[in-house]
Write a protein that holds these residues in place. Structure first.
Motif, PDB file in Angstrom:
ATOM      1  N   THR A 112       1.541  -4.705   2.581  1.00 54.95           N
ATOM      2  CA  THR A 112       0.389  -4.435   1.727  1.00 54.95           C
ATOM      3  C   THR A 112      -0.768  -5.363   2.085  1.00 54.95           C
ATOM      4  OG1 THR A 112       1.890  -3.831  -0.074  1.00 54.95           O
ATOM      5  CG2 THR A 112      -0.403  -4.250  -0.663  1.00 54.95           C
ATOM      6  N   PRO A 113      -1.915  -4.799   2.498  1.00 56.03           N
ATOM      7  CA  PRO A 113      -3.066  -5.647   2.793  1.00 56.03           C
ATOM      8  C   PRO A 113      -3.657  -6.214   1.505  1.00 56.03           C
ATOM      9  CG  PRO A 113      -3.634  -3.331   3.078  1.00 56.03           C
ATOM     10  CD  PRO A 113      -2.184  -3.390   2.753  1.00 56.03           C
ATOM     11  N   LEU A 114      -4.147  -7.444   1.599  1.00 56.93           N
ATOM     12  CA  LEU A 114      -4.718  -8.139   0.445  1.00 56.93           C
ATOM     13  C   LEU A 114      -5.954  -8.906   0.894  1.00 56.93           C
ATOM     14  CD1 LEU A 114      -4.348  -9.034  -2.556  1.00 56.93           C
ATOM     15  CD2 LEU A 114      -2.990 -10.924  -1.672  1.00 56.93           C
ATOM     16  N   GLY A 130       7.341 -12.609   2.183  1.00 55.68           N
ATOM     17  CA  GLY A 130       6.344 -13.589   2.564  1.00 55.68           C
ATOM     18  C   GLY A 130       4.981 -12.965   2.786  1.00 55.68           C
ATOM     19  N   VAL A 131       4.060 -13.772   3.303  1.00 53.64           N
ATOM     20  CA  VAL A 131       2.686 -13.339   3.552  1.00 53.64           C
ATOM     21  C   VAL A 131       2.321 -13.671   4.993  1.00 53.64           C
ATOM     22  CG1 VAL A 131       0.266 -13.656   2.895  1.00 53.64           C
ATOM     23  CG2 VAL A 131       2.048 -13.717   1.138  1.00 53.64           C
ATOM     24  N   ALA A 132       1.670 -12.734   5.657  1.00 49.98           N
ATOM     25  CA  ALA A 132       1.180 -12.946   7.017  1.00 49.98           C
ATOM     26  C   ALA A 132      -0.341 -12.911   6.997  1.00 49.98           C
ATOM     27  CB  ALA A 132       1.709 -11.851   7.940  1.00 49.98           C
ATOM     28  N   THR A 133      -0.967 -13.751   7.813  1.00 50.79           N
ATOM     29  CA  THR A 133      -2.421 -13.718   7.917  1.00 50.79           C
ATOM     30  C   THR A 133      -2.830 -12.555   8.803  1.00 50.79           C
ATOM     31  OG1 THR A 133      -2.458 -15.166   9.833  1.00 50.79           O
ATOM     32  CG2 THR A 133      -2.596 -16.219   7.652  1.00 50.79           C
ATOM     33  N   GLY A 134      -4.080 -12.179   8.711  1.00 42.82           N
ATOM     34  CA  GLY A 134      -4.553 -11.048   9.503  1.00 42.82           C
ATOM     35  C   GLY A 134      -5.255 -11.441  10.777  1.00 42.82           C
ATOM     36  N   THR A 166      -8.286 -11.092   5.470  1.00 50.37           N
ATOM     37  CA  THR A 166      -7.216 -10.183   5.056  1.00 50.37           C
ATOM     38  C   THR A 166      -5.860 -10.827   5.320  1.00 50.37           C
ATOM     39  OG1 THR A 166      -8.570  -8.258   5.565  1.00 50.37           O
ATOM     40  CG2 THR A 166      -6.206  -7.887   5.342  1.00 50.37           C
ATOM     41  N   SER A 167      -4.988 -10.792   4.320  1.00 49.95           N
ATOM     42  CA  SER A 167      -3.595 -11.208   4.457  1.00 49.95           C
ATOM     43  C   SER A 167      -2.721  -9.992   4.201  1.00 49.95           C
ATOM     44  CB  SER A 167      -3.253 -12.298   3.437  1.00 49.95           C
ATOM     45  OG  SER A 167      -4.010 -13.455   3.686  1.00 49.95           O
ATOM     46  N   TYR A 168      -1.453 -10.087   4.532  1.00 53.16           N
ATOM     47  CA  TYR A 168      -0.528  -8.968   4.357  1.00 53.16           C
ATOM     48  C   TYR A 168       0.717  -9.461   3.644  1.00 53.16           C
ATOM     49  CZ  TYR A 168      -3.637  -6.786   7.693  1.00 53.16           C
ATOM     50  OH  TYR A 168      -4.752  -6.278   8.297  1.00 53.16           O
ATOM     51  N   VAL A 169       1.051  -8.813   2.535  1.00 53.62           N
ATOM     52  CA  VAL A 169       2.238  -9.146   1.758  1.00 53.62           C
ATOM     53  C   VAL A 169       3.389  -8.304   2.300  1.00 53.62           C
ATOM     54  CG1 VAL A 169       3.280  -9.133  -0.533  1.00 53.62           C
ATOM     55  CG2 VAL A 169       0.847  -9.685  -0.273  1.00 53.62           C
ATOM     56  N   ILE A 170       4.471  -8.966   2.701  1.00 51.12           N
ATOM     57  CA  ILE A 170       5.621  -8.311   3.301  1.00 51.12           C
ATOM     58  C   ILE A 170       6.778  -8.290   2.301  1.00 51.12           C
ATOM     59  CG2 ILE A 170       7.181  -8.237   5.289  1.00 51.12           C
ATOM     60  CD1 ILE A 170       4.123  -8.238   5.985  1.00 51.12           C
ATOM     61  N   SER A 171       7.323  -7.087   2.062  1.00 53.83           N
ATOM     62  CA  SER A 171       8.489  -6.920   1.184  1.00 53.83           C
ATOM     63  C   SER A 171       9.532  -6.098   1.921  1.00 53.83           C
ATOM     64  CB  SER A 171       8.082  -6.222  -0.118  1.00 53.83           C
ATOM     65  OG  SER A 171       7.113  -6.975  -0.802  1.00 53.83           O
ATOM     66  N   ARG A 172      10.772  -6.199   1.468  1.00 51.96           N
ATOM     67  CA  ARG A 172      11.887  -5.505   2.135  1.00 51.96           C
ATOM     68  C   ARG A 172      12.792  -4.858   1.101  1.00 51.96           C
ATOM     69  NH1 ARG A 172      15.874  -9.449   4.983  1.00 51.96           N
ATOM     70  NH2 ARG A 172      16.528  -9.758   2.848  1.00 51.96           N
ATOM     71  N   ARG A 173      13.336  -3.687   1.471  1.00 48.54           N
ATOM     72  CA  ARG A 173      14.351  -3.031   0.653  1.00 48.54           C
ATOM     73  C   ARG A 173      15.545  -2.710   1.553  1.00 48.54           C
ATOM     74  NH1 ARG A 173      12.650   2.012  -2.844  1.00 48.54           N
ATOM     75  NH2 ARG A 173      12.001   2.756  -0.791  1.00 48.54           N
ATOM     76  N   LEU A 174      16.694  -3.255   1.164  1.00 49.51           N
ATOM     77  CA  LEU A 174      17.940  -3.029   1.903  1.00 49.51           C
ATOM     78  C   LEU A 174      18.638  -1.780   1.367  1.00 49.51           C
ATOM     79  CD1 LEU A 174      19.210  -6.716   2.009  1.00 49.51           C
ATOM     80  CD2 LEU A 174      18.299  -5.385   3.935  1.00 49.51           C
TER      81      LEU A 174
END
Length: 106
Positions: free
Chosen positions: A68-70, A39-43, A21-29
């Motif tokens: 978001t998990p992927l 970016g993407v973080a590993t699980g 499982t990886s995790y897609v990280i997004s941001r809203r200002l």
């Protein structure tokens, strides 16, 4: 290290034993209508379920993150977290004010 535009995100997942499982990280200002990919973080491993946003504009009152998990090309339900910034006794603070738990796709 909010003063220098760095915010460490870390989280737990209810299915933390699931490999791959990886995790897609997004941001809203503030003022933005959509989330921007960060970016993407590993699980797993020592850096698993952690991500440092090193591009946070200084002086931001709040920010929203989407995690978001992927796994195996399938996306789970995104977790949306709002973080508000302030100060107490001269020290900068970051407070999570909204949180919804992620679910993995089957």
């Amino acid at each position: 290290d909010i003063a220098n535009g760095n915010l460490l995100l870390s989280w737990k997942a209810s299915n933390s034993g699931t490999a791959g499982t990886s995790y897609v990280i997004s941001r809203r200002l503030p003022g933005a209508t959509t989330f921007s990919f960060l970016g993407v973080a590993t699980g797993s491993g020592v850096n698993g379920k952690k991500f440092t946003d090193s591009t946070l504009p200084t002086g931001t009152d709040f920010v929203e993150y989407s995690i978001t998990p992927l796994r195996s090309g399938l996306s789970g339900t995104a977790t949306t977290v709002m973080v508000r910034f302030g100060s107490v006794g001269g020290e900068q603070t970051a407070t999570v004010v909204e949180n919804m738990a992620p679910k993995m796709a089957a």
